[in-house]
Design a protein around this motif. Structure first.
Motif, short mmCIF file in Angstrom:
data_model
loop_
_atom_site.label_atom_id
_atom_site.label_comp_id
_atom_site.label_asym_id
_atom_site.label_seq_id
_atom_site.Cartn_x
_atom_site.Cartn_y
_atom_site.Cartn_z
N VAL A 9 0.83 -1.20 0.00
CA VAL A 9 0.00 0.00 0.00
C VAL A 9 0.87 1.26 0.00
O VAL A 9 1.85 1.35 0.72
N LEU A 10 0.48 2.23 -0.80
CA LEU A 10 1.09 3.56 -0.81
C LEU A 10 0.16 4.47 -0.01
O LEU A 10 -1.03 4.53 -0.29
N GLY A 30 1.04 -5.98 9.33
CA GLY A 30 2.03 -6.70 8.54
C GLY A 30 2.07 -6.34 7.06
O GLY A 30 2.70 -7.03 6.27
N ARG A 31 1.42 -5.26 6.69
CA ARG A 31 1.43 -4.83 5.30
C ARG A 31 2.75 -4.13 4.96
O ARG A 31 3.42 -3.60 5.84
N THR A 32 3.12 -4.11 3.70
CA THR A 32 4.26 -3.35 3.23
C THR A 32 3.73 -1.98 2.81
O THR A 32 2.79 -1.91 2.02
N VAL A 33 4.34 -0.93 3.34
CA VAL A 33 3.77 0.41 3.14
C VAL A 33 4.83 1.40 2.67
O VAL A 33 5.89 1.51 3.26
N ALA A 34 4.50 2.10 1.59
CA ALA A 34 5.28 3.24 1.13
C ALA A 34 4.70 4.47 1.82
O ALA A 34 3.55 4.84 1.58
N LEU A 35 5.48 5.08 2.70
CA LEU A 35 5.05 6.24 3.45
C LEU A 35 5.43 7.49 2.67
O LEU A 35 6.61 7.76 2.45
N VAL A 36 4.44 8.24 2.22
CA VAL A 36 4.69 9.41 1.39
C VAL A 36 4.33 10.68 2.14
O VAL A 36 3.24 10.79 2.71
N GLY A 37 5.26 11.63 2.11
CA GLY A 37 5.03 12.92 2.74
C GLY A 37 6.04 13.92 2.21
O GLY A 37 6.98 13.55 1.52
N ARG A 38 5.84 15.17 2.54
CA ARG A 38 6.77 16.19 2.08
C ARG A 38 8.06 16.20 2.88
O ARG A 38 9.09 16.64 2.39
N ALA A 74 7.36 3.56 -5.88
CA ALA A 74 6.71 2.65 -4.93
C ALA A 74 6.33 1.35 -5.62
O ALA A 74 6.54 0.26 -5.08
N HIS A 75 5.77 1.47 -6.80
CA HIS A 75 5.39 0.27 -7.57
C HIS A 75 6.60 -0.61 -7.82
O HIS A 75 6.56 -1.82 -7.61
N ASP A 76 7.68 -0.01 -8.25
CA ASP A 76 8.89 -0.78 -8.56
C ASP A 76 9.48 -1.42 -7.30
O ASP A 76 9.85 -2.59 -7.32
N ARG A 77 9.55 -0.65 -6.23
CA ARG A 77 10.18 -1.17 -5.00
C ARG A 77 9.37 -2.30 -4.37
O ARG A 77 9.94 -3.22 -3.80
N MET A 78 8.04 -2.23 -4.48
CA MET A 78 7.19 -3.27 -3.88
C MET A 78 6.76 -4.31 -4.90
O MET A 78 5.97 -5.19 -4.58
N ASN A 79 7.26 -4.17 -6.13
CA ASN A 79 6.87 -5.09 -7.20
C ASN A 79 5.36 -5.11 -7.39
O ASN A 79 4.74 -6.15 -7.52
N GLY A 80 4.78 -3.92 -7.43
CA GLY A 80 3.34 -3.78 -7.61
C GLY A 80 2.71 -3.01 -6.47
O GLY A 80 3.34 -2.77 -5.44
#
Length: 87
Positions: A9-10, A30-38, A74-80
């Protein structure tokens, strides 16, 4: 919080408020998370708590070019991606 089938999840706005709360909950589950912020400095505490399942990306969502780079990264790093939360 039911998140059936969502593993990668992003989360935008992950530095405070609802975005931070949702990101934390997903990581606890236990999810894989892309944390996005400024401000990546604000994300560092979560990264330290979940080094295997979280990573941070800096982005100003008002800049379309940055949004595209972060989404692709994020897509590339988490393979989707399985989900997106706009916090």
């Amino acid at each position: 919080m039911p998140v059936i089938g969502t593993q990668r999840v992003l989360v935008t706005g992950a530095t405070s408020g609802i975005g931070l709360a949702i990101a934390t909950r997903l990581l606890e589950k236990g999810r894989t998370v892309a944390l996005v912020g400024r401000d990546l400095k604000k994300i560092e505490s979560l990264l330290g708590q979940y080094p295997a399942t979280a990573f941070g990306l800096s982005c100003d969502l008002r800049d379309n070019a940055q949004v595209e780079v972060v989404a692709q990264g994020a897509h590339d790093r988490m393979n989707g991606l399985d989900g997106l939360v706009h916090g």
